[in-house]
Scaffold this motif. Structure first.
Motif, PDB file in Angstrom:
ATOM      1  N   ALA A 251       0.840  -1.212   0.000  1.00 21.43           N
ATOM      2  CA  ALA A 251       0.000   0.000   0.000  1.00 21.43           C
ATOM      3  C   ALA A 251       0.869   1.254   0.000  1.00 21.43           C
ATOM      4  N   ASN A 255       0.873   4.181  -2.755  1.00 23.86           N
ATOM      5  CA  ASN A 255       0.708   5.610  -2.450  1.00 23.86           C
ATOM      6  C   ASN A 255       1.756   6.440  -3.174  1.00 23.86           C
ATOM      7  N   ARG A 285      -5.869  -2.091   2.374  1.00 19.68           N
ATOM      8  CA  ARG A 285      -6.906  -1.055   2.381  1.00 19.68           C
ATOM      9  C   ARG A 285      -6.704   0.031   3.451  1.00 19.68           C
ATOM     10  N   PRO A 286      -6.429  -0.335   4.721  1.00 19.50           N
ATOM     11  CA  PRO A 286      -6.310   0.745   5.717  1.00 19.50           C
ATOM     12  C   PRO A 286      -5.142   1.699   5.463  1.00 19.50           C
ATOM     13  N   HIS A 287      -4.185   1.271   4.631  1.00 17.37           N
ATOM     14  CA  HIS A 287      -2.984   2.088   4.415  1.00 17.37           C
ATOM     15  C   HIS A 287      -3.012   2.854   3.103  1.00 17.37           C
ATOM     16  N   LEU A 288      -4.042   2.623   2.288  1.00 15.27           N
ATOM     17  CA  LEU A 288      -4.106   3.308   0.989  1.00 15.27           C
ATOM     18  C   LEU A 288      -4.632   4.722   1.168  1.00 15.27           C
ATOM     19  N   ASP A 291      -8.243   5.274  -0.773  1.00 13.00           N
ATOM     20  CA  ASP A 291      -8.768   3.927  -0.550  1.00 13.00           C
ATOM     21  C   ASP A 291     -10.025   3.633  -1.370  1.00 13.00           C
ATOM     22  N   GLU A 292     -10.638   4.649  -1.938  1.00 19.69           N
ATOM     23  CA  GLU A 292     -11.811   4.391  -2.791  1.00 19.69           C
ATOM     24  C   GLU A 292     -11.398   4.007  -4.212  1.00 19.69           C
ATOM     25  N   PRO A 294      -8.549   1.678  -5.242  1.00 22.71           N
ATOM     26  CA  PRO A 294      -7.376   0.804  -5.113  1.00 22.71           C
ATOM     27  C   PRO A 294      -6.919   0.287  -6.484  1.00 22.71           C
TER      28      PRO A 294
END
Ligand SMILES: [Zn+2]
Length: 316
Positions: A251, A255, A285-288, A291-292, A294
């Protein structure tokens, strides 16, 4: 027709492909445990000869042979140095392309093993509709390769070392000697060391029993897969930890690079497949940051043969 060879720490995979990179012949043999680089060149030549026989062609009649090698690869010079996963490789640079070419009577092009695997997924596999790709090879170590706007990004020669992305400052000791790298949690080598430590301290596990039953001395990917299937507590815990580390590191890389596609390959990635790729997606997911939106995260499509088919791509 052209040949492709993938040199690994435990096995050599050879293929012969046609102009559309369809596999016409293949073979596999163990990487020699002794004899150093000349023995490795002999084994590579023998593996390719077997694949050529399987395809019904003489090795000398091939348009060329590509070889993906671990270690520090100097492609123009045709040399390999510091191949630490290969027993007895030694310190200096060995002219592997010339040594193999002499044995085969064919032209040999050399490339880095991880990069050729990434190139293969990009050209022919799970990312063939994507302009940018992060390939993550989850095996003994955790390797990576990057393709941006259709071109491999090599940096100054060492880009893509995603395994040494820090996922925990001051964390577990990595085989590279530093602390908290992704590979310290997700590399099969580091996972095996941790499993041995915990089993030595009395933790119950079927991992080493399965290893012995299968006549192995290392916890290879298939052994982890079997232990997971049996619901082994230690294997489940260590693989869970690996998945979290992979999700965190991948992730962070996404980023930074915002690639369309992430491909998960390597021995463990290929063996565990889509159910674990799904878990890596969840762990990312929690680190993206976005996150909407990916990236697509897919298992490598070419499986075990990806490295060898990618090496065949090196033949111009
Ligand atoms: Zn490291």
């Amino acid at each position: 027709m052209r040949g492709g060879l993938d040199l690994g720490g435990t096995k050599i995979q050879a293929v012969v492909v046609d102009e559309d990179f369809r596999v016409l012949g293949k073979s596999r043999r163990p990487t020699p445990g002794e004899g150093g680089p000349p023995a490795v060149a002999d084994a590579l030549a023998a593996a390719l000869a077997d694949a050529a026989a399987d395809a019904g062609v003489d090795p000398g009649a091939l348009e060329g042979v590509g070889l993906g090698s671990p270690g520090a690869v100097d492609a123009p010079a045709g040399t390999v140095a510091e191949a630490r996963n290969i027993p007895g490789w030694g310190e200096g640079a060995y002219p592997l392309a010339a040594a193999l070419g002499e044995r085969l009577g064919a032209r040999v092009a050399l490339g880095n093993d991880v990069q050729v695997g990434v190139d293969a997924e990009y050209a022919l596999g799970a990312a063939k509709d994507s302009p940018s790709l992060l390939g993550v090879f989850w095996g003994t170590g955790v390797g990576g390769g990057i393709i941006l706007d259709g071109k491999p990004w090599l940096g100054r020669g060492a880009a893509g070392e995603i395994g040494h992305m820090v996922v925990e400052r001051g964390g577990a000791r990595c085989p590279c000697g530093r602390r908290g790298c992704m590979e310290a949690y997700a590399g099969r080598g580091a996972m095996e060391a941790e499993a041995r430590r915990q089993a030595g301290a009395g933790r119950e596990t079927s991992l080493f029993q399965i290893m012995e039953q299968r006549g192995r001395v290392r916890l290879q990917s298939g052994i982890w897969a079997r232990a997971l299937k049996r619901g082994d507590g230690l294997a489940t815990e260590l693989i869970g930890r690996a998945v979290e580390a992979l999700g965190t590191g991948i992730a962070s890389a996404v980023n930074l690079l915002d690639v369309e596609t992430v491909v998960i390959g390597g021995g463990l990635g290929t063996r565990l497949g889509e159910p674990y790729v799904e878990r890596i997606r969840d762990a990312m997911r929690p680190h993206l940051f976005l996150d909407e939106r990916p990236p697509a995260v897919r298992p490598a499509a070419l499986g075990d043969l990806g490295g060898a088919v990618g090496a065949a791509l090196l033949v111009a």
